[in-house]
Design a protein around this motif. Structure first.
Motif: not given
Length: 227
Positions: A190-194, A202-207
């Protein structure tokens, strides 16, 4: 996944990211050599008596012309190789379309069957135990491991950027334009990005969450989806 007080990159999970990390280390070694040379020359100028009788002006000009050129070649050749590898997308096994909105992502699978879904960040109050705050989403992107995946990226309103650091991908999502990138997940995980573009409040809330699974599990997941 990044850790607290981590100074380096996330662990590479794709061949491109491995190449980028190697080039990063190579460039740092070149920069360290340049800094060491400059420090040595400064120390020499302070501690030694300056004299131009032992070195000809033409020799000095030759050195300070050839040496920077050699350094640029040492950096340019591997950099161009990686740029070519990142740009080359031949016969992908799966094509995925990512559309950026304020402030969530829409994904479309069109190769096997028509599948479209929105991916929103899970609020902290609804987050299951053990999941990552501000990074987990309600619908993950499922891709097969060890398969070439092409991602077509665009936006519906403002500029966004689809980025997953451990996979070595970062592509701007521009309204009215289609950009493309590709990755190959070396192993299941599982790989996470943003979103890596300042796209609004809300730029930092769309992962972005990419789940890489073995091919058999991916095919089984896709076969169970409604037509």
């Amino acid at each position: 996944m990044a850790n607290h007080s981590q100074f380096g990159f996330q662990d590479a999970s794709s061949p491109i990211m491995e190449e980028l990390m190697q080039f990063h280390d190579h460039a740092l070694m070149v920069a360290l050599a340049i800094c060491s040379l400059v420090l040595y020359l400064l120390t020499l100028m302070i501690t030694e008596k300056l004299s131009s009788s032992s070195v000809e002006a033409q020799e000095i000009e030759l050195v300070w012309t050839i040496l920077p050129a050699a350094v640029l070649i040492m950096l340019a050749l591997p950099s161009l190789r990686i740029l070519y590898m990142m740009d080359e997308i031949n016969e992908p096994d799966l094509t995925l379309k990512a559309i950026g909105h304020q402030w969530y992502w829409t994904y479309e699978y069109t190769d096997l069957k028509e599948l479209t879904f929105d991916s929103y960040m899970i609020p902290t109050s609804d987050l299951p135990l053990g999941h990552f705050r501000l990074l987990e989403v309600d619908h993950r992107v499922i891709v097969p491991a060890e398969s070439k995946v092409r991602v077509i990226v665009t936006a519906d309103d403002v500029l966004h950027s689809w980025a997953v650091p451990s996979l070595g991908v970062k592509t701007d999502a521009i309204p009215g334009r289609l950009n493309q990138t590709a990755f190959l997940a070396s192993r299941p995980g599982i790989y996470y990005g943003q979103c890596s573009e300042i796209c609004g409040a809300n730029h930092s809330f769309m992962p972005i969450v990419v789940e890489s699974t073995p091919l058999a599990i991916f095919e089984n997941w896709f076969s169970l989806l409604p037509s």
